[in-house]
Design a protein around this motif. Structure first.
Motif, short mmCIF file in Angstrom:
data_model
loop_
_atom_site.label_atom_id
_atom_site.label_comp_id
_atom_site.label_asym_id
_atom_site.label_seq_id
_atom_site.Cartn_x
_atom_site.Cartn_y
_atom_site.Cartn_z
N THR A 156 -10.82 13.03 12.06
CA THR A 156 -10.38 11.97 12.99
C THR A 156 -10.00 10.75 12.16
O THR A 156 -10.36 10.64 10.99
CB THR A 156 -11.49 11.59 14.00
N GLY A 157 -9.28 9.82 12.81
CA GLY A 157 -8.82 8.63 12.09
C GLY A 157 -7.38 8.85 11.64
O GLY A 157 -6.75 9.84 12.03
N SER A 158 -6.87 7.93 10.84
CA SER A 158 -5.47 8.08 10.45
C SER A 158 -5.27 7.87 8.95
O SER A 158 -6.02 7.13 8.30
CB SER A 158 -4.59 7.09 11.23
N VAL A 159 -4.26 8.56 8.43
CA VAL A 159 -3.81 8.38 7.05
C VAL A 159 -2.31 8.11 7.13
O VAL A 159 -1.54 9.00 7.49
CB VAL A 159 -4.08 9.64 6.19
N ARG A 160 -1.92 6.88 6.87
CA ARG A 160 -0.50 6.52 7.01
C ARG A 160 0.17 6.48 5.65
O ARG A 160 -0.36 5.93 4.68
CB ARG A 160 -0.35 5.15 7.70
N PHE A 161 1.34 7.13 5.61
CA PHE A 161 2.13 7.20 4.37
C PHE A 161 3.59 7.08 4.79
O PHE A 161 4.04 7.82 5.68
CB PHE A 161 1.85 8.53 3.66
N ASP A 162 4.29 6.16 4.17
CA ASP A 162 5.72 5.99 4.43
C ASP A 162 6.03 5.93 5.92
O ASP A 162 6.92 6.63 6.43
CB ASP A 162 6.50 7.15 3.77
N GLY A 163 5.25 5.13 6.63
CA GLY A 163 5.55 4.87 8.04
C GLY A 163 5.12 5.96 9.00
O GLY A 163 5.42 5.89 10.19
N MET A 164 4.43 6.99 8.51
CA MET A 164 3.99 8.03 9.45
C MET A 164 2.50 8.31 9.27
O MET A 164 1.94 8.04 8.22
CB MET A 164 4.77 9.33 9.21
N ASN A 206 -6.80 0.67 1.83
CA ASN A 206 -5.38 0.71 1.46
C ASN A 206 -5.29 1.05 -0.03
O ASN A 206 -5.88 0.35 -0.86
CB ASN A 206 -4.73 -0.66 1.68
N LEU A 207 -4.54 2.09 -0.35
CA LEU A 207 -4.41 2.50 -1.75
C LEU A 207 -3.10 1.94 -2.29
O LEU A 207 -2.02 2.27 -1.79
CB LEU A 207 -4.46 4.02 -1.85
N PRO A 208 -3.18 1.06 -3.31
CA PRO A 208 -2.00 0.31 -3.74
C PRO A 208 -0.92 1.14 -4.44
O PRO A 208 -1.23 2.06 -5.21
CB PRO A 208 -2.57 -0.72 -4.71
N LYS A 209 0.31 0.79 -4.14
CA LYS A 209 1.48 1.49 -4.68
C LYS A 209 1.67 1.19 -6.16
O LYS A 209 1.43 0.06 -6.60
CB LYS A 209 2.70 0.99 -3.90
N ASN A 210 2.14 2.18 -6.91
CA ASN A 210 2.43 2.03 -8.35
C ASN A 210 1.25 1.47 -9.15
O ASN A 210 1.44 0.64 -10.06
CB ASN A 210 3.67 1.16 -8.57
N ALA A 249 0.85 -1.21 0.00
CA ALA A 249 0.00 0.00 0.00
C ALA A 249 0.88 1.24 0.00
O ALA A 249 1.87 1.31 0.71
CB ALA A 249 -0.90 0.00 1.22
N ALA A 250 0.48 2.24 -0.81
CA ALA A 250 1.18 3.54 -0.77
C ALA A 250 0.63 4.37 0.38
O ALA A 250 1.37 5.09 1.05
CB ALA A 250 0.98 4.28 -2.09
N ILE A 251 -0.67 4.25 0.59
CA ILE A 251 -1.34 5.00 1.66
C ILE A 251 -2.33 4.06 2.35
O ILE A 251 -3.06 3.33 1.70
CB ILE A 251 -2.11 6.22 1.10
N GLU A 252 -2.33 4.10 3.68
CA GLU A 252 -3.29 3.30 4.45
C GLU A 252 -4.20 4.25 5.22
O GLU A 252 -3.72 5.02 6.05
CB GLU A 252 -2.56 2.40 5.45
N VAL A 253 -5.48 4.18 4.90
CA VAL A 253 -6.45 5.07 5.54
C VAL A 253 -7.26 4.23 6.52
O VAL A 253 -7.78 3.16 6.16
CB VAL A 253 -7.39 5.69 4.48
N ASN A 254 -7.38 4.72 7.75
CA ASN A 254 -8.11 3.97 8.77
C ASN A 254 -9.09 4.82 9.55
O ASN A 254 -8.69 5.82 10.15
CB ASN A 254 -7.12 3.33 9.76
#
Ligand SMILES: Nc1ncnc2c1ncn2[C@@H]1O[C@H](COP(=O)(O)OP(=O)(O)OP(=O)(O)O)[C@@H](O)[C@H]1O
Ligand SMILES: [Mg+2]
Length: 291
Positions: A103-111, A66-70, A43-48
């Motif tokens: 609220t919630g999280s958007v994870r990108f490159d470990g952050m 989860n938004l897939p990479k490439n 995943a390039a971006i994980e939204v939760n």
């Protein structure tokens, strides 16, 4: 990059019969080869559990995906369902809107990109955006592209020349403008301006490119060029695009997310969403019964 490009004729597209027949056949166990979606990969971006309110208006409701990479992901759904809002949460463009609560999280490159320690300017460099209407700066073609790198501290002329050429080539517009780099970007055609804006996004070497209906104001030839470009870009970038054009989603997207009233109703491969949607609301939308 896949070697075969999907065309509308490859996929049973938005026809009530094709959707119903494949769904019914699968449900009845009549197909020899059951539908098997491709594996998602990284995943390039994980939204939760993402929620967003504009004041009292609950515009995104508990979105997780989860938004897939490439790969190219298309965001579809009727007007006002939250596609642009969702896209803008991915690089914190909604921070610019007053009275927004997220609220919630958007994870990108470990952050988590909403962590207070995140440098938003750097985030937007890595997750670039191209808008519906081309918005070149009122300056030369060259300076439009060099603008971002200069802001990020690059002053060396040879280095800037190289970035400008690489970005314009990357956006498939170098040959059309290489002899007039010092002329105003405002003198370009709409389709050229939009590719310039893509080149401007590429110039700062992003990982992800967000596109909000970036071809809706263009003629079919310019649209085709940008679609080809997207297919090329996904070798190196993740592309997430809002589109109202179902044919376009079928032609170029690998994955598709259907939104309705702020809810992510269904996410899947574009083949699955358009030929065998799981949710009745998705089926009604892709078959043109509403929206
Ligand atoms: N800045 C804002 N302030 C208040 N409400 C907003 C704002 N931006 C969007 N909204 C509301 O949030 C909801 C989702 O809007 P959004 O622009 O994300 O929809 P969309 O799916 O992109 O629609 P379209 O296809 O028309 O572009 C709508 O009800 C809209 O009116
Ligand atoms: Mg929108």
């Amino acid at each position: 990059m896949k070697t075969t490009q999907k065309t509308a004729s490859d996929i049973p597209m938005a026809g009530k019969r094709s959707v119903m027949s494949s769904a019914i056949a699968a449900a009845a166990g009549l197909t020899d080869t059951p539908f098997e979606p491709p594996v998602m990969g990284e995943a390039a971006i994980e939204v939760n559990g993402l929620n967003l309110w504009y004041g009292d208006h609950h515009a995104l409701k508990d979105v997780s995906v989860n938004l897939p990479k490439n790969q190219i992901t298309a965001l579809i759904g009727p007007s006002g369902c939250g596609k642009s809002t969702f896209l803008k949460t991915l690089n914190r463009m909604n921070d610019l809107v007053p009275d927004v609560k997220i609220t919630g999280s958007v994870r990108f490159d470990g952050m988590d990109i909403y962590d207070p320690s995140v440098d938003v300017t750097d985030l937007r460099k890595r997750i670039g955006m191209v808008f519906q209407k081309a918005n070149p700066f009122p300056m030369s073609i060259y300076d439009n592209i060099a603008y971002g790198p200069r802001i990020h501290g690059i002053r060396n002329k040879a280095k800037l020349d190289e970035i400008v050429e690489r970005s314009l080539r990357g956006a498939a517009i170098w040959d059309e403008v290489k002899d007039r780099l010092k002329t105003s970007a405002l003198g370009m055609s709409g389709g050229q301006q939009q590719r310039l804006c893509i080149a401007r996004a590429l110039a700062v070497e992003p990982d992800i490119i967000l596109m909000d209906e970036s071809t809706s104001a263009l003629d079919p030839i310019s649209t085709g060029k940008i679609e080809e470009l997207c297919l090329e870009l996904k070798k190196n970038y993740t592309v997430i695009m809002v589109t109202h054009n179902m044919q376009q989603a079928v032609r170029i997207s690998d994955w598709c997310a259907f939104f309705l009233l702020g809810e992510l109703v269904e996410f899947g491969t574009s083949e699955q969403i358009f030929s065998m949607p799981k949710d009745k609301r998705t089926e009604d939308y892709v078959t043109g019964r509403f929206g």
